[in-house]
Design a protein around this motif. Structure first.
Motif, mmCIF file in Angstrom:
data_model
loop_
_atom_site.group_PDB
_atom_site.id
_atom_site.type_symbol
_atom_site.label_atom_id
_atom_site.label_comp_id
_atom_site.label_asym_id
_atom_site.label_seq_id
_atom_site.Cartn_x
_atom_site.Cartn_y
_atom_site.Cartn_z
ATOM 1 N N UNK A 278 0.866 -1.196 0.000
ATOM 2 C CA UNK A 278 0.000 0.000 0.000
ATOM 3 C C UNK A 278 0.893 1.232 0.000
ATOM 4 N N UNK A 279 0.356 2.378 0.454
ATOM 5 C CA UNK A 279 1.086 3.625 0.253
ATOM 6 C C UNK A 279 1.944 4.063 1.440
ATOM 7 N N UNK A 280 1.891 3.347 2.560
ATOM 8 C CA UNK A 280 2.878 3.533 3.615
ATOM 9 C C UNK A 280 2.917 4.875 4.311
ATOM 10 N N UNK A 485 -3.794 6.287 -9.648
ATOM 11 C CA UNK A 485 -2.339 6.170 -9.537
ATOM 12 C C UNK A 485 -1.930 4.723 -9.336
ATOM 13 N N UNK A 486 -0.645 4.435 -9.537
ATOM 14 C CA UNK A 486 -0.167 3.071 -9.319
ATOM 15 C C UNK A 486 0.647 3.015 -8.032
ATOM 16 N N UNK A 487 0.562 1.879 -7.368
ATOM 17 C CA UNK A 487 1.256 1.647 -6.103
ATOM 18 C C UNK A 487 2.224 0.490 -6.330
ATOM 19 N N UNK A 488 3.513 0.795 -6.362
ATOM 20 C CA UNK A 488 4.518 -0.216 -6.681
ATOM 21 C C UNK A 488 4.858 -1.033 -5.431
ATOM 22 N N UNK A 489 4.717 -2.344 -5.555
ATOM 23 C CA UNK A 489 5.048 -3.252 -4.451
ATOM 24 C C UNK A 489 6.350 -3.964 -4.799
ATOM 25 N N UNK A 515 -0.748 -7.758 -11.025
ATOM 26 C CA UNK A 515 -1.362 -6.461 -10.738
ATOM 27 C C UNK A 515 -2.682 -6.695 -10.012
ATOM 28 N N UNK A 516 -2.981 -5.808 -9.065
ATOM 29 C CA UNK A 516 -4.209 -5.916 -8.283
ATOM 30 C C UNK A 516 -4.913 -4.558 -8.291
ATOM 31 N N UNK A 517 -6.214 -4.584 -8.338
ATOM 32 C CA UNK A 517 -7.002 -3.357 -8.330
ATOM 33 C C UNK A 517 -7.552 -3.112 -6.930
ATOM 34 N N UNK A 518 -7.103 -2.038 -6.297
ATOM 35 C CA UNK A 518 -7.669 -1.601 -5.016
ATOM 36 C C UNK A 518 -8.646 -0.470 -5.334
ATOM 37 N N UNK A 519 -9.836 -0.858 -5.759
ATOM 38 C CA UNK A 519 -10.802 0.114 -6.279
ATOM 39 C C UNK A 519 -11.336 1.045 -5.199
ATOM 40 N N UNK A 520 -11.399 0.570 -3.959
ATOM 41 C CA UNK A 520 -11.876 1.410 -2.857
ATOM 42 C C UNK A 520 -10.815 2.398 -2.414
ATOM 43 N N UNK A 521 -9.596 1.904 -2.235
ATOM 44 C CA UNK A 521 -8.491 2.788 -1.843
ATOM 45 C C UNK A 521 -8.194 3.774 -2.962
ATOM 46 N N UNK A 522 -8.352 3.316 -4.201
ATOM 47 C CA UNK A 522 -8.140 4.211 -5.331
ATOM 48 C C UNK A 522 -6.749 4.141 -5.908
ATOM 49 N N UNK A 523 -6.184 2.920 -6.016
ATOM 50 C CA UNK A 523 -4.919 2.753 -6.732
ATOM 51 C C UNK A 523 -4.813 1.332 -7.272
ATOM 52 N N UNK A 524 -3.907 1.171 -8.250
ATOM 53 C CA UNK A 524 -3.616 -0.139 -8.837
ATOM 54 C C UNK A 524 -2.259 -0.583 -8.305
ATOM 55 N N UNK A 525 -2.198 -1.780 -7.731
ATOM 56 C CA UNK A 525 -0.956 -2.293 -7.163
ATOM 57 C C UNK A 525 -0.223 -3.122 -8.211
ATOM 58 N N UNK A 526 1.051 -2.787 -8.441
ATOM 59 C CA UNK A 526 1.908 -3.566 -9.339
ATOM 60 C C UNK A 526 2.916 -4.314 -8.477
#
Length: 558
Positions: A278-280, A485-489, A515-526
């Protein structure tokens, strides 16, 4: 010379009643909801009442890539906050809450260190005000309601092979990463594979930290995708009718927590999303509230600047309309030596050449942060083994990068040791030098956003992603998620996806595994490389040393 442990220092703290800390920020006693004598939540009605006030200066503390030598990002955040108050500024600190899993695993606590700590240390590192328990309960309520819906006829036609909502626990437990649920016959439902993540990796945690208020929170919870039908159409949490009850469970957790530093300055400790998955960053509501109550707010972002600062800028600031006035990049002489190839056991010996050799890691972070249009100061977090020549080598290198490095001795001396850093940071913040902007626009294609971060922040040559991943990103764009936005993991230890590659490597690729879609948080996790959303305990976990002493005090947190 023997030094006291963090917990010894914290236990000797002369704490003031939390009402007095609130008074420093102009919070009436009636708007503080006390949890004991030294911590409280701030009422939503008070938060609503200060929204028309001027906004203070936001200062982000980030760091080089973490090393076993230790950098002290939270310690510097707290030390800088105390330093600003010492030089006569009205300042507050905003940090994340600690997760139980890492505390009992490797970290043993996370509230600063030495004479730059937030207290009460034991409570903050254990149950605190129950926020993480509320998030765990809300998350698992949704999981239970999904399985219950399937059991009672599955009106939504959920494909039980495509339930993507796992369960969570705020503990490191590798045995739960992959499990089979609903065994034991017809009465227990339909068997399927699932698993557990750690609570801080939950999308509910990310949402709590990005939501503006309870209405926004419920909207985002409802937007979460929990499963797919056979035709691959998404099933949302609101389809399960779970969003209302989840919001009820999170009602109190949504309110920011107020505590204090060792020097009795106000500190907001709220939320704690994983900095990999996530965005930390701490919660938007805590940061924005602090900015209405203090002239300077010092906050931090998880791990090194390639993860934490990038996500702070591209996700949190973009979503919350925040704009940092100054960024402090934390480095240590010890970490520079480690980046320069020195083994941990040899870090105590002077080695100026190794310091110089390790500095390019710091240089790349400085350059990256500047690319967001924000001025940068380097805080050299002082260790007692540092020599003048080694510190000077860092200062000279940073000066050549067009920034300045300031030695800060907050760990040893508290605000007295961070006053120089605080003075310079305040000067820069007051000069309004920042011209902040995220490094990619909302309308850029999702894959291009991933590519931009990989090339501009990590300095990768290319991003490797197979057609399945690229097609998934295009599908999400077609469904209206392309603006996210994208969230790099990826690993925090390197600019690459290989944790062993320290320094400032070049000539590498970034493989996107999923890749995962966090549609509620509002970002795409790569997800790049091997990232665990449920950590395991090390061979010798910190839990083995954590206990109560004969006086009933906690020992072993550090």
């Amino acid at each position: 010379m023997a030094f006291k442990t963090d917990i010894q220092i914290a236990r000797e703290a002369q704490k003031k009643p939390i009402q007095m800390i609130g008074e420093k920020l102009g919070i009436p006693e009636a708007d503080l909801l006390p949890y004991g004598h030294d911590k409280a939540k701030i009422s939503q009605s008070f938060i609503n009442s200060v929204q028309d006030r001027a906004t203070g200066k936001l200062i982000l503390v980030t760091a080089i890539n973490p090393t076993p030598a230790g950098e002290g990002k939270t310690t510097t955040t707290v030390g800088l906050g105390d330093g600003l108050n010492r030089i006569g500024k009205k300042a507050a600190v905003c940090i994340r809450e600690a997760s139980l899993g890492p505390n009992f695993g490797m970290k043993g606590g996370a509230a600063g260190g030495g004479y730059a700590q937030i207290v009460p240390m034991e409570e903050m590192n254990l149950h605190f005000t129950g926020d993480f328990h509320a998030i765990t309960s809300a998350h698992n309520l949704l999981a239970a309601m999904i399985d219950n819906h399937i059991y009672w006829g599955n009106d939504l036609e959920i494909d039980i092979r495509r339930v993507v909502w796992r369960r969570v626990l705020d503990m490191n437990d590798r045995a739960l990463r992959q499990i089979t649920a609903s065994l034991g016959g017809v009465a227990n439902g339909f068997p399927r594979e699932t698993g557990f993540d750690i609570t801080v990796a939950s999308e509910v945690m990310a949402i709590l930290c990005l939501a503006r208020d309870l209405k926004d929170l419920q909207q985002r919870l409802g937007d979460m995708i929990v499963a797919y039908r056979r035709d691959k159409s998404p099933v949302f949490a609101r389809d399960i009718k779970a969003d209302g009850a989840m919001t009820v469970l999170l009602k109190d957790a949504m309110q920011p927590n107020l505590v204090q530093t060792l020097e009795n300055n106000p500190a907001f400790v709220h939320g704690g999303p994983f900095a990999n998955i996530a965005h930390g960053c701490n919660s938007v509501i805590a940061t924005t509230t602090a900015l209405k109550l203090a002239d300077y707010v010092v906050t931090e972002a998880g791990f090194g600047a390639d993860l934490g600062a990038e996500k702070f800028m591209n996700i949190k600031c973009r979503k919350a309309g925040l704009s940092p006035a100054c960024v402090v990049v934390v480095a240590t002489v010890r970490a520079m030596k480690m980046n320069g190839g020195v083994a941990k056991a040899d870090l105590g010996a002077e080695n100026v050449e190794a310091v110089k050799k390790g500095c390019p890691n710091l240089g790349r972070h400085i350059e990256n942060v500047k690319s967001f249009g924000v001025p940068v100061v380097v805080a050299v977090n002082h260790f007692v083994t540092d020599t003048e020549a080694e510190v000077q080598a860092v200062k000279d290198y940073v000066a050549a990068q067009g920034s300045e490095a300031i030695l800060s001795r907050h760990w040893e001396l508290g605000s007295e040791g961070s006053a120089d850093l605080a003075t310079r940071v305040a000067e820069i913040a007051d000069a309004d030098m920042a011209n902040f902007a995220p490094i990619y626009p909302d309308e850029m294609k999702l894959f291009d956003k991933i590519d931009t971060i990989a090339k501009r922040i990590y300095r990768a040559d290319e991003v490797l992603a197979d057609s399945k991943i690229r097609n998934q990103l295009k599908e999400w764009e077609a469904q209206g998620y392309g603006h996210l936005p994208v969230c790099m993991a990826k690993t925090q230890y390197s600019f690459t996806t290989d944790p062993e590659r320290r320094g400032a490597p070049t000539g590498f690729s970034v493989p996107v595994r999923e890749v995962r879609l966090s549609a509620g948080a509002g970002f795409v996790v790569a997800i790049c490389g091997e990232i665990m959303t449920m950590p395991g305990l090390p061979r010798v976990p910190s839990a083995e040393s954590i206990k109560l002493n004969v006086d009933g005090d906690v020992e072993g947190l550090f």
